[in-house]
Structure formats: structure tokens, C-alpha cells
Design an enzyme around this catalytic site. Structure first.
Site, PDB file in Angstrom:
ATOM      1  N   HIS A 121      11.930  -0.661  37.405  1.00 51.45           N
ATOM      2  CA  HIS A 121      12.920  -0.984  38.689  1.00 51.45           C
ATOM      3  C   HIS A 121      12.757   0.270  39.558  1.00 51.45           C
ATOM      4  O   HIS A 121      12.812   1.387  39.445  1.00 51.45           O
ATOM      5  CB  HIS A 121      14.409  -1.182  38.341  1.00 51.45           C
ATOM      6  CG  HIS A 121      14.650  -2.314  37.530  1.00 51.45           C
ATOM      7  ND1 HIS A 121      15.378  -2.175  36.403  1.00 51.45           N
ATOM      8  CD2 HIS A 121      14.048  -3.562  37.416  1.00 51.45           C
ATOM      9  CE1 HIS A 121      15.584  -3.512  35.870  1.00 51.45           C
ATOM     10  NE2 HIS A 121      14.662  -4.371  36.529  1.00 51.45           N
ATOM     11  N   GLU A 124      15.037   2.890  40.277  1.00 53.04           N
ATOM     12  CA  GLU A 124      15.411   3.758  39.229  1.00 53.04           C
ATOM     13  C   GLU A 124      14.624   4.803  39.059  1.00 53.04           C
ATOM     14  O   GLU A 124      13.612   4.705  38.193  1.00 53.04           O
ATOM     15  CB  GLU A 124      15.935   3.038  37.951  1.00 53.04           C
ATOM     16  CG  GLU A 124      16.956   1.996  38.223  1.00 53.04           C
ATOM     17  CD  GLU A 124      17.095   0.659  37.115  1.00 53.04           C
ATOM     18  OE1 GLU A 124      16.587   0.938  35.940  1.00 53.04           O
ATOM     19  OE2 GLU A 124      17.658  -0.108  37.349  1.00 53.04           O
ATOM     20  N   HIS A 228      15.040   3.615  32.354  1.00 51.67           N
ATOM     21  CA  HIS A 228      15.874   3.011  33.288  1.00 51.67           C
ATOM     22  C   HIS A 228      17.139   3.932  33.791  1.00 51.67           C
ATOM     23  O   HIS A 228      17.081   5.037  33.437  1.00 51.67           O
ATOM     24  CB  HIS A 228      16.538   1.687  32.907  1.00 51.67           C
ATOM     25  CG  HIS A 228      15.738   0.575  32.537  1.00 51.67           C
ATOM     26  ND1 HIS A 228      15.288  -0.476  33.276  1.00 51.67           N
ATOM     27  CD2 HIS A 228      14.377   0.433  31.761  1.00 51.67           C
ATOM     28  CE1 HIS A 228      14.408  -1.304  32.850  1.00 51.67           C
ATOM     29  NE2 HIS A 228      13.950  -0.718  31.993  1.00 51.67           N
ATOM     30  N   GLU A 332      18.866   4.133  29.354  1.00 54.53           N
ATOM     31  CA  GLU A 332      19.351   4.209  30.319  1.00 54.53           C
ATOM     32  C   GLU A 332      20.004   5.506  30.645  1.00 54.53           C
ATOM     33  O   GLU A 332      20.687   6.140  29.872  1.00 54.53           O
ATOM     34  CB  GLU A 332      20.650   3.189  30.607  1.00 54.53           C
ATOM     35  CG  GLU A 332      20.248   1.659  30.354  1.00 54.53           C
ATOM     36  CD  GLU A 332      20.011   1.111  31.658  1.00 54.53           C
ATOM     37  OE1 GLU A 332      19.982   1.840  32.573  1.00 54.53           O
ATOM     38  OE2 GLU A 332      19.496  -0.121  31.715  1.00 54.53           O
TER      39      GLU A 332
END
Length: 484
Positions: A121, A124, A228, A332
Site C-alpha cells: 500500500h 504505508e 504494512h 502491521e
């Protein structure tokens, strides 16, 4: 070729036994000799020499700056690094990958390939910079850190700092929660663009995902992490849920099953939980289960099953596992998707040990070779641990790797033209189990046909179409944009 392969295999067995006896590397012992052939067919000829550049700053690097740095570090450490591109983005930017290893240009027979992919992404951005710093750290620490030296001597590490350089270009530093720059240049979410086992993905394949699919079909990666932002948790398969298969007769079921927050358990759930905990426990904060904002999810021990958090279709981690036997988890690593650059040093310190320890898990469990009676490697033999309904395959060298926790297992091995074999083995904590399997020809004496192993189960039926399918996809997109 046969003599060379047998000599390599003999050397692998002796080398592993010596390390088990001496305990030279603690938990993770090296396991095989070097190869002399290159299995990377993704254009390593694109490696370019450049004069050594300055030390890497804690700042965000645009595509041109990133490219210059990767070329500079490759020129500075030609014996440890190799730079190649697996393809280009929609707007023509290279999708760079840096190999860091004691054998950067050649696969090492019996030793695993591993990878990280960041910036899937575009907005990110932390993972993008962390992989650049990881490249620098691995290359500079090789001569002084015995653990890093062992890791690079026995593992080929492939690092892709940016899978979505076009999205990164339009993202803005300091934006924590917006979706601006998340998608590629054609407005596709790349982490919803892979084939899905549970529900047919009808989204048009994108150049970036097609390049990654080809890449991982050519190199048999053992373990992988996708970096991410937007939360602080290690998420593991499955991201999608099997209920999508049996939920087609009811429109409401089709819409709302995606938000049931029910775990979708993979055959290797114990191993995935372990891998997630390795990252979380070595992270400075993740294992505390910190909530990023009041009212946001709090994750016990800093890990979660993907579907239990929120289900999605077309994710990269499920694709890696089910199509190619690569155990990938989603990391994440920052509450803010694109935090100010002055915070990057803190993120590096928080994640450095996790990034390194996680990759070393490729050496856990069992690995070995599948050969015929003449000692020749059997390519594409199917490898299945009994009770774990997912199939792995051998490489062209007959190699396989299977990450497993301590215990006793049965390995089912089958290949076209050979009698299937079942081998019982055990895995211990202190070092990997070397397991070699010989398959015997199934050709009948009377010249009859070869034995053929059973075919793989059929793919799931197509997803529902029409108005309610469109509504489902719209809700999916809305929810995923919020959570990251």
C-alpha cells in the site's frame, strides 16, 4: 551431474552432523553445501555497479533516491548483495529486489530463500524505509556479528522495499489515516488483487501483482513477511474464510459473513501462531497488544488470525501459502501509516531484532531432498505432512523445507512415475531435521502404465455475481481501507 549432486548431498549430511555435535550455531544449524547453478531467472543481469554512496539517513527516499542507494550498496558489497528488478509498476518504475547473502547470485543447495515485501500500500511507508536499513545492517554487520554471518552464510534474503512505488509517489508524509496513495496508479488495492482459494477474485490483475506472482513461482521461498502500517500486530493466515464456499445460497450470508470476525484456521495454524509470536515477542512494543487509538482493536500478545480481525479476498499472504507453500504473515508495524521522518529511527530500533529473528525461522522444522534410485533429484514431487491438508513441492534440485514445531509427523511424498512414500520423522527444538526420501519407479515389468498420484482437489466454484456481489465488494473495500 549425478556424482556432483551425490557429493553435495553427502557434504550436506556431514556438515549438518558436525554442527549438531559442536552446537556451533545454537538453535539454528547450517544444513548444506553451496550450489553452482542459478535459479533466479528474474533478470539478475540488471545489477549495476556504482560508487559507494553515503550512509543511509533516517528519511523517506523517493524512487530515484532509493534506486541510487540500492545501486550504491550493491557496488559497495558485491560479494554480499545483488540488485535485480522483477518487473515494473503501471507507470514504469522498477520493482527492485535486493538479495543479501553470502551467495547473492546463486541458490545454495539445501539452504532456504526468504523474503520481505514492503509498501504494497503506497501510503504505508515505514516498511519501505526499514527494509533499506535492514539491507545496510545485514551487509555491514556480516564481518563483525557471528549471528548475521551465520544467517547470510545459510540463507538467501530477498528484500523488496516497494511493491507500489506509484502509490508512494502521491502519498504525503504525516498522513496517518487517509487512503490517498494506498492503491496503484490504476486505483487497485494490490493486497486484494491475488487469486483467492475461498472466493474467486474477479478484479483485473495488475502489473505489480503479476510480477510478484511470477517471482514467487520461480524462487521457492520458505518464509515471508509483508510489511504494512495502520496497526501494531502480526497477522497470520487465513485472511479469508471457508464459509465463503458454503454461503452462496443466502444473499445476507454472502454480505455479512465477511464481518463475522471468526478465525479462519489454516492447517499450519500452530506454526503460523509461532511465527507471529517470534516477530511480536522480539518487537519492542507489539507483544503488549497496544491499541493504536481508543476504541481500536487490542490484540492479545500482539498477534491475530487475519479473518478474526477482518476478512478479505485476494490477499498476498494466503496466496503465498496455498499456491506456493511459502509461510507468509502480515506485519502491521506502525499505528500511523506515514509518520514524520524523525520517528523512523525509533521504528527501526523497535523492529530490527524482529526482522532478523523472523527470517531465521526458515531453519526450523524439517528439510531435505527427494531423489530417485539413482540419486537424481525429483522435481515437483508433492510433499504433504499427514493431517495438514496443504501440499508443498520440491525444487528442481529435489529440495524441500517444512517449518514445523517439535513433535512426531508423517510425510507423504508422491511424484509422477513413482510409488508414493510415507516416512515418519520427528522434529526437535535445537536443530532442523534433515530428511532424505528415495522414490522408486512405478513402471510395471510388463511395460504397463506408470502409477499416477491422485490429482489435487478442485478449485472452489465461482463467487456470486450481480447486484449483491457488487454490494459485498463495495463494503469489503470500505472496511479494508479503514483497517489497512
Amino acid at each position: 551431474m549425478n556424482l556432483q549432486f551425490k557429493w553435495t548431498l553427502w557434504t550436506a549430511n556431514v556438515f549438518l552432523l558436525m554442527n549438531i555435535l559442536t552446537g556451533a550455531f545454537g538453535q539454528y544449524a547450517p544444513s548444506a553445501a553451496y550450489a553452482t547453478e542459478d535459479d533466479v531467472s528474474t533478470n539478475l543481469s540488471e545489477v549495476e555497479s556504482r560508487e559507494s554512496g553515503p550512509e543511509l539517513e533516517f528519511k523517506y527516499h523517493d524512487h530515484e533516491e532509493m534506486t541510487r542507494y540500492l545501486r550504491a550498496i550493491s557496488a559497495r558489497y558485491p560479494a554480499l548483495t545483488a540488485l535485480y528488478s522483477i518487473g515494473k509498476s503501471v507507470q514504469g518504475r522498477d520493482l527492485w529486489v535486493m538479495v543479501v547473502s553470502a551467495s547473492p547470485y546463486e541458490h545454495m543447495i539445501g539452504k532456504p530463500d526468504v523474503k520481505y515485501v514492503a509498501n504494497i500500500h503506497g501510503n504505508e511507508a515505514v516498511g519501505r524505509e526499514l527494509l533499506l536499513h535492514l539491507i545496510q545492517y545485514l551487509a555491514t554487520a556480516y564481518e563483525t556479528d557471528t549471528y548475521i554471518k551465520w544467517l547470510l552464510d545459510n540463507t538467501r534474503i530477498h528484500l523488496m522495499p516497494s511493491m507500489n512505488p506509484d502509490g508512494f509517489l502521491i502519498s504525503r508524509e504525516g498522513q496517518c489515516d487517509t487512503i490517498h496513495g494506498r492503491h496503484n496508479a490504476r486505483r487497485y488495492d494490490l493486497n486484494r488483487n491475488f487469486p483467492d482459494f475461498f472466493k474467486t477474485n474477479t478484479k483485473q490483475p495488475q502489473p505489480e501483482t503479476e510480477a510478484v506472482k511470477e517471482w514467487i513461482s520461480k524462487i521457492q521461498f520458505v518464509v515471508s513477511g509483508s510489511l504494512h502500517g495502520g496497526a501494531l500486530v502480526a497477522s497470520y493466515p487465513f485472511d479469508n474464510t471457508p464459509s465463503a464456499r458454503i454461503c452462496r445460497s443466502s444473499v445476507l450470508c454472502s454480505v455479512f459473513q465477511n464481518y463475522a470476525h471468526t478465525p479462519s484456521i489454516a492447517p499450519d495454524d500452530d506454526v503460523f501462531r509461532h511465527l507471529a509470536l517470534v516477530y511480536s515477542n522480539n518487537h519492542a512494543k507489539m507483544s503488549r497488544g497496544v491499541s493504536c487509538t481508543s476504541g481500536s482493536s487490542r490484540f492479545e500478545k500482539g498477534i491475530t488470525n487475519g479473518a478474526a480481525w477482518y476478512p478479505l479476498t485476494g490477499g498476498m499472504q494466503d496466496y503465498n501459502y496455498l499456491w506456493h507453500g511459502c509461510m507468509e504473515i502480515t506485519l502491521e508495524i506502525s499505528c500511523c501509516k506515514y509518520p514524520p521522518a524523525h520517528e523512523l529511527n525509533k521504528y527501526w530500533q523497535d523492529n530490527k531484532q524482529s526482522l532478523i529473528k523472523f527470517l531465521a525461522e526458515a531453519h526450523r522444522g524439517a528439510h531435505g531432498f527427494v531423489m530417485d534410485e539413482n540419486g537424481n533429484p525429483v522435481d515437483r514431487a508433492s510433499i504433504r505432512v499427514k493431517g495438514r491438508d496443504v501440499t508443498y513441492h520440491t525444487t528442481k534440485y529435489g529440495e524441500f523445507w517444512r517449518i514445523l514445531l517439535p513433535g512426531t509427523y508423517k510425510l507423504e511424498v508422491a511424484a509422477e512415475g513413482f510409488l508414493p512414500q510415507e516416512v515418519e520423522f520427528f522434529v526437535i527444538e535445537s536443530h532442523p531435521t534433515l530428511l532424505n526420501v528415495t522414490l522408486h519407479s512405478a513402471k510395471r515389468i510388463d511395460g504397463g502404465p506408470y502409477y499416477r498420484p491422485p490429482s489435487l482437489p478442485p478449485r472452489p466454484p465461482p463467487a456470486p455475481s450481480g447486484l449483491f456481489s457488487t454490494l459485498t465488494n463495495s463494503i469489503n473495500s470500505f472496511v479494508s481501507n479503514i483497517f489497512g
